[in-house]
Motif scaffolding. Structure first.
Motif, mmCIF file in Angstrom:
data_model
loop_
_atom_site.group_PDB
_atom_site.id
_atom_site.type_symbol
_atom_site.label_atom_id
_atom_site.label_comp_id
_atom_site.label_asym_id
_atom_site.label_seq_id
_atom_site.Cartn_x
_atom_site.Cartn_y
_atom_site.Cartn_z
ATOM 1 N N LYS A 8 0.852 -1.187 0.000
ATOM 2 C CA LYS A 8 0.000 0.000 0.000
ATOM 3 C C LYS A 8 0.889 1.239 0.000
ATOM 4 O O LYS A 8 1.910 1.289 0.698
ATOM 5 N N MET A 9 0.484 2.248 -0.750
ATOM 6 C CA MET A 9 1.299 3.436 -0.926
ATOM 7 C C MET A 9 0.555 4.669 -0.408
ATOM 8 O O MET A 9 -0.623 4.856 -0.705
ATOM 9 N N THR A 10 1.232 5.514 0.376
ATOM 10 C CA THR A 10 0.627 6.756 0.854
ATOM 11 C C THR A 10 0.891 7.869 -0.155
ATOM 12 O O THR A 10 1.662 7.706 -1.102
ATOM 13 N N GLY A 16 8.699 15.110 -0.063
ATOM 14 C CA GLY A 16 8.773 14.465 -1.371
ATOM 15 C C GLY A 16 8.867 12.956 -1.295
ATOM 16 O O GLY A 16 9.123 12.298 -2.303
ATOM 17 N N LYS A 17 8.658 12.399 -0.107
ATOM 18 C CA LYS A 17 8.743 10.951 0.050
ATOM 19 C C LYS A 17 7.361 10.317 0.093
ATOM 20 O O LYS A 17 6.355 10.971 0.350
ATOM 21 N N VAL A 43 16.604 -3.880 -1.908
ATOM 22 C CA VAL A 43 17.192 -2.630 -1.428
ATOM 23 C C VAL A 43 17.277 -2.552 0.087
ATOM 24 O O VAL A 43 18.183 -1.914 0.624
ATOM 25 N N LYS A 44 16.320 -3.169 0.816
ATOM 26 C CA LYS A 44 16.313 -3.043 2.274
ATOM 27 C C LYS A 44 15.738 -4.289 2.936
ATOM 28 O O LYS A 44 14.950 -5.023 2.345
ATOM 29 N N SER A 52 10.034 3.950 3.567
ATOM 30 C CA SER A 52 9.889 5.267 2.932
ATOM 31 C C SER A 52 11.004 5.496 1.926
ATOM 32 O O SER A 52 12.149 5.074 2.133
ATOM 33 N N ASP A 53 10.653 6.188 0.833
ATOM 34 C CA ASP A 53 11.659 6.457 -0.187
ATOM 35 C C ASP A 53 11.155 7.578 -1.090
ATOM 36 O O ASP A 53 9.979 7.925 -1.095
#
Length: 294
Positions: A8-10, A16-17, A43-44, A52-53
């Motif tokens: 899910k994306m906020t 800007g993240k 990546v993590k 967050s990115d």
């Protein structure tokens, strides 16, 4: 059960993240470690399900649970799966050539396997690649590539080519179809009102198409197959004022730039209005015109 993982994306923060959350429909035990992938690359690793990115439109993200990396969430992204058309609706002349300009995007780490255009999607079978549909061989040409261009060219357009055209591509990691582009193929039709008149009456010629051509700069008008001098107009209407017997003949029209695709001809008949010598001259002119046009 890890097969129900989702990302899910906020919305974008002031910095800007975006924050991503790796969620599942069941409760995970033993404090799982989450693995995050960006554009298909690890990546993590986090014990938290949040990540967050900074996002680019073409970036895609996915997650998995450590120890179950073979079951990952479907990748999410902003604009990494898209098909964009320059025009959503196109009007073109019968017999002409049209280019349906198109571009597409997909996750940067994917490889294009197949790309094609279709108009019909058969239940249980899927879309039919136009290049293999009877009647389209030598009639369509894919001008695009396997990177970003998906332009389609259709030559010698037929009225039956009017349809909704869709582009579809399959990558090493997914598939996507664009929305339809509506193509309407029209011929040029000349309407004459009236077709039979007496001398000194007016006649209106109207050059019609069943859709709006873009752009149209001017119309050309013809009598007995020859251009009428100084007759080009920016309007689809041309009026013959106060006609005489000399105006008797066959009329047609064409769109500028497509003079090789004129309308069918309509015949104008001018009746003699006056008695005596003028009537005789009128009759002679009509006879001579009819003989010259046969």
């Amino acid at each position: 059960m890890y097969s129900d993982l989702q990302v899910k994306m906020t919305s974008v923060t002031e910095a800007g993240k975006r924050t991503l959350t790796c969620i599942t429909t069941c409760t995970l035990t033993d404090n799982p470690t989450y693995i995050w992938y960006k554009n298909g690359h690890k990546v993590k690793e986090y014990t938290s399900s949040l990540y967050s990115d900074y996002f680019r439109d073409a970036d895609s993200y996915s997650c998995a649970v450590k120890g179950r990396e073979n079951i990952s969430a479907p990748a999410v992204c902003q604009k990494c799966w898209s098909v964009t058309y320059t025009h959503q609706s196109i009007c073109a002349l019968k017999g002409s050539t049209v280019d349906i300009s198109c571009s597409y995007t997909y996750p940067s780490y994917h490889e294009i396997k197949t790309a094609f255009w279709f108009t019909k999607w058969e239940s249980g079978i899927g879309p039919n690649d136009l290049s293999s549909v009877p009647g389209y061989e030598g009639h369509i040409e894919y001008l695009g590539d396997k990177k970003s261009d998906c332009t389609l060219r259709i030559t010698d357009l037929r009225l039956s080519d009017s349809a909704g055209y869709r582009f579809r591509f399959i990558t090493s990691g997914g598939k996507f179809s664009g929305s339809p582009v509506s193509l309407t193929v029209t011929d040029v039709v000349l309407e004459m009102d009236p077709t039979s008149v007496s001398e000194r009456e007016n006649v209106t010629l109207t050059c019609r198409t069943k859709c709006t051509l873009d752009p149209i700069t001017a119309y050309s008008w013809y009598k007995n197959g020859q251009p009428i001098p100084n007759s080009n107009t920016y309007s689809p209407v041309y009026i013959l004022f106060s006609v005489s017997s000399e105006d008797t003949g066959r009329y047609s029209c064409a769109v500028e730039g497509h003079e090789d695709l004129p309308s069918a001809e309509e015949t104008l008949t001018v009746r003699c209005k006056y008695m005596g010598f003028k009537s005789l001259v009128c009759y002679i002119n009509i006879v001579v015109t009819d003989i010259g046009s046969t």
